[in-house]
Design a protein around this motif. Structure first.
Motif, PDB file in Angstrom:
ATOM      1  N   GLU A  31       0.821  -1.209   0.000  1.00 36.55           N
ATOM      2  CA  GLU A  31       0.000   0.000   0.000  1.00 36.55           C
ATOM      3  C   GLU A  31       0.861   1.267   0.000  1.00 36.55           C
ATOM      4  OE1 GLU A  31      -2.826   2.301   3.213  1.00 36.55           O
ATOM      5  OE2 GLU A  31      -2.811   0.111   3.251  1.00 36.55           O
ATOM      6  N   ARG A  32       1.828   1.315   0.898  1.00 38.67           N
ATOM      7  CA  ARG A  32       2.669   2.514   0.997  1.00 38.67           C
ATOM      8  C   ARG A  32       3.598   2.676  -0.204  1.00 38.67           C
ATOM      9  NH1 ARG A  32       4.209   3.256   7.378  1.00 38.67           N
ATOM     10  NH2 ARG A  32       2.089   3.747   8.042  1.00 38.67           N
ATOM     11  N   SER A  33       4.066   1.568  -0.747  1.00 34.83           N
ATOM     12  CA  SER A  33       4.911   1.646  -1.942  1.00 34.83           C
ATOM     13  C   SER A  33       4.104   2.164  -3.127  1.00 34.83           C
ATOM     14  CB  SER A  33       5.524   0.281  -2.266  1.00 34.83           C
ATOM     15  OG  SER A  33       6.426  -0.106  -1.261  1.00 34.83           O
ATOM     16  N   ARG A  34       2.861   1.705  -3.264  1.00 34.43           N
ATOM     17  CA  ARG A  34       1.995   2.203  -4.350  1.00 34.43           C
ATOM     18  C   ARG A  34       1.758   3.703  -4.215  1.00 34.43           C
ATOM     19  NH1 ARG A  34      -2.200  -2.788  -4.352  1.00 34.43           N
ATOM     20  NH2 ARG A  34      -1.087  -4.074  -5.846  1.00 34.43           N
ATOM     21  N   ALA A  35       1.511   4.149  -2.986  1.00 33.47           N
ATOM     22  CA  ALA A  35       1.265   5.576  -2.761  1.00 33.47           C
ATOM     23  C   ALA A  35       2.515   6.399  -3.037  1.00 33.47           C
ATOM     24  CB  ALA A  35       0.767   5.798  -1.331  1.00 33.47           C
ATOM     25  N   ALA A  36       3.677   5.902  -2.621  1.00 34.53           N
ATOM     26  CA  ALA A  36       4.932   6.613  -2.879  1.00 34.53           C
ATOM     27  C   ALA A  36       5.220   6.648  -4.379  1.00 34.53           C
ATOM     28  CB  ALA A  36       6.085   5.943  -2.131  1.00 34.53           C
ATOM     29  N   GLY A  39       3.146   9.214  -6.070  1.00 38.71           N
ATOM     30  CA  GLY A  39       3.707  10.549  -5.845  1.00 38.71           C
ATOM     31  C   GLY A  39       4.887  10.825  -6.757  1.00 38.71           C
ATOM     32  N   PRO A 157       9.238   8.543   2.151  1.00 36.55           N
ATOM     33  CA  PRO A 157       7.995   8.038   1.575  1.00 36.55           C
ATOM     34  C   PRO A 157       6.753   8.832   1.973  1.00 36.55           C
ATOM     35  CG  PRO A 157       8.837   6.537   3.239  1.00 36.55           C
ATOM     36  CD  PRO A 157       9.894   7.557   3.001  1.00 36.55           C
ATOM     37  N   ASP A 158       6.739   9.422   3.180  1.00 38.80           N
ATOM     38  CA  ASP A 158       5.542  10.172   3.565  1.00 38.80           C
ATOM     39  C   ASP A 158       5.330  11.390   2.668  1.00 38.80           C
ATOM     40  OD1 ASP A 158       7.833  11.242   4.787  1.00 38.80           O
ATOM     41  OD2 ASP A 158       6.752  11.932   6.551  1.00 38.80           O
ATOM     42  N   ARG A 161       4.020  10.086  -0.669  1.00 36.18           N
ATOM     43  CA  ARG A 161       2.604   9.718  -0.550  1.00 36.18           C
ATOM     44  C   ARG A 161       1.724  10.966  -0.596  1.00 36.18           C
ATOM     45  NH1 ARG A 161       4.741   6.083   3.390  1.00 36.18           N
ATOM     46  NH2 ARG A 161       3.892   7.327   5.100  1.00 36.18           N
ATOM     47  N   ALA A 165      -1.230  11.782  -3.183  1.00 39.94           N
ATOM     48  CA  ALA A 165      -2.579  12.048  -2.703  1.00 39.94           C
ATOM     49  C   ALA A 165      -3.113  13.367  -3.223  1.00 39.94           C
ATOM     50  CB  ALA A 165      -2.608  12.047  -1.174  1.00 39.94           C
TER      51      ALA A 165
END
Length: 169
Positions: A31-36, A39, A157-158, A161, A165
């Protein structure tokens, strides 16, 4: 030359009964890799090629980033030199023979951090720590010479993301 360096996403914990190379991304890591990756795509990443460590968690991360960038995820290349845990000499030698196109390397710490400091400073005594699914961009107009690269940006990564977003707004 542009090098995008990506640390793999959050992976399963190491287990005594399983090989380290078989550790996969967790659901949160995916999930976090997809969001990063979303971005990074939104920021205009122009990687034409993605090369990953052969370890499962890195290959999965590389495919997620390839998909987000509109590249063929099945075309992700693998290089054993990216599986390094501290000796960057093999990785530097491998890089010298690579095409000079914008390239994303997906690997592990401390190897990626040592590579960054070697390319920027010409030595590997300090490790620039990439967080999981974090990315940095290095550029150089020279021929893979250590100490001649420029750190253009370094994003945890934040922040990636958040960039992904903001697309939905």
């Amino acid at each position: 030359m542009k090098l995008y360096l990506v640390r793999h996403g959050i992976a399963e914990n190491a287990r005594e009964d399983a090989a380290d190379g078989a550790r996969r991304l967790t659901a949160l890591g995916i999930e976090r890799s997809r969001a990063a990756a979303a971005g990074l795509a939104r920021m205009g990443c122009d990687a034409q090629r993605i090369v990953s460590s052969p370890l499962s968690r890195a290959v999965e991360t590389a495919r997620i980033f390839a998909d987000a960038l509109g590249l063929d995820a099945s075309a992700v290349e693998q290089a054993n030199a990216l599986a390094t845990d501290g000796d960057v000499s093999e990785l530097l030698a491998w890089l010298r023979g690579q095409p000079r196109v914008p390239t994303m390397l997906v690997g592990h710490m401390p190897g990626l951090g040592l590579l960054v400091t070697n390319l920027i400073c010409g030595r590997s005594e300090t490790v620039l720590r990439l967080k999981k699914a974090g990315v940095c961009l290095l550029t150089s107009e020279h021929d893979m010479l250590p100490g001649t690269w420029v750190l253009e940006w370094f994003l945890p990564p934040d922040l990636l993301r958040l960039a992904g977003a903001s697309r939905a707004r």
